[in-house]
Design an enzyme around this catalytic site. Structure first.
Site, PDB file in Angstrom:
ATOM      1  N   ARG A  48     144.626   4.839  79.997  1.00 27.01           N
ATOM      2  CA  ARG A  48     144.460   3.341  79.690  1.00 27.01           C
ATOM      3  C   ARG A  48     144.827   2.840  78.429  1.00 27.01           C
ATOM      4  O   ARG A  48     144.759   1.628  78.390  1.00 27.01           O
ATOM      5  CB  ARG A  48     143.088   3.380  79.899  1.00 27.01           C
ATOM      6  CG  ARG A  48     142.695   3.756  81.368  1.00 27.01           C
ATOM      7  CD  ARG A  48     140.953   3.980  81.583  1.00 27.01           C
ATOM      8  NE  ARG A  48     140.309   4.764  80.948  1.00 27.01           N
ATOM      9  CZ  ARG A  48     140.194   5.974  81.367  1.00 27.01           C
ATOM     10  NH1 ARG A  48     140.660   6.261  82.427  1.00 27.01           N
ATOM     11  NH2 ARG A  48     139.602   6.807  80.633  1.00 27.01           N
TER      12      ARG A  48
ATOM     13  N   GLU B 135     134.408  18.414  75.023  1.00 32.99           N
ATOM     14  CA  GLU B 135     132.862  18.779  75.108  1.00 32.99           C
ATOM     15  C   GLU B 135     132.868  20.318  75.406  1.00 32.99           C
ATOM     16  O   GLU B 135     131.973  21.320  74.590  1.00 32.99           O
ATOM     17  CB  GLU B 135     132.083  17.954  75.950  1.00 32.99           C
ATOM     18  CG  GLU B 135     130.595  18.274  75.750  1.00 32.99           C
ATOM     19  CD  GLU B 135     129.888  17.339  76.918  1.00 32.99           C
ATOM     20  OE1 GLU B 135     130.633  16.521  77.449  1.00 32.99           O
ATOM     21  OE2 GLU B 135     128.537  17.630  77.173  1.00 32.99           O
TER      22      GLU B 135
END
Ligand code: AMP
Length: 171
Positions: A59, A96
């Site tokens: 993006r 994460e």
């Protein structure tokens, strides 16, 4: 003309439970809103001279190439492993859970090039920090890291402390 934030759509629990995904496709779908967002990103840069814009897959490519054209600069894609066809430099960064890798073509930057790094969203800052390392390993001078959106509660800005940060929308 509505404000830029009205063109960002929140998608709950995408790509996994607990994440609020900031979807910029409604913004891309509107020419006037896209121009307004591009102008806002350029305003944040404040007229600084840029040689190359570095955009992150995927993006970061949308506004990265628009910014490069407006700035009369080159565009450099940073991609996931195995996607770039020529010789690459890579950086591993923490997610994460686990790690990820980003790559850049080793001849994309000339030492001393003035670089604008661009992505759609600054979240924890791990992605942008890895891109900063790639740019600096190639001798680029980072002028600014700019984003359409900054998720301030995730404190990604702290990882980018040495650099100027520009963001159009803050959450
Ligand atoms: P981070 O490394 O945590 O700063 O994550 C930034 C990268 O993940 C960017 O390339 C974003 O496109 C993507 N990203 C992270 N969080 C979101 C979110 N809430 N909505 C949309 N994209 C996100």
């Amino acid at each position: 003309m509505d404000a830029i934030e009205t063109y960002i759509r929140d998608i709950l629990d995408f790509p996994k439970p607990g994440i609020v995904f900031k979807d910029l496709t409604p913004l891309l779908n509107d020419a006037k809103a896209t121009t307004m967002c591009l102008d806002a990103l350029l305003y944040q840069l404040g007229g600084a001279k840029i040689d190359k814009v570095v955009g992150m897959e995927a993006r970061g490519f949308f506004f990265g190439t628009l910014l490069a054209q407006k700035l009369n600069a080159g565009f450099i894609p940073v991609r996931k492993p195995g996607k770039l066809p020529y010789k690459t430099l890579s950086e591993t960064y923490a997610l994460e859970y686990g790690t990820d890798i980003l790559e850049i073509h080793e001849d994309a930057i000339t030492k001393g090039d003035r670089i604008l790094i661009h992505d759609d969203v600054l979240a924890t800052g791990g992605t942008a920090e890895a891109v900063c390392r790639l740019v600096e390993r190639l001798g680029g001078e980072i002028v600014q890291c700019n984003f359409i959106m900054e998720l301030e509660f995730l404190k990604g800005g702290e990882k980018l402390k040495p650099y100027s940060i520009g963001s159009v929308l803050k959450y």
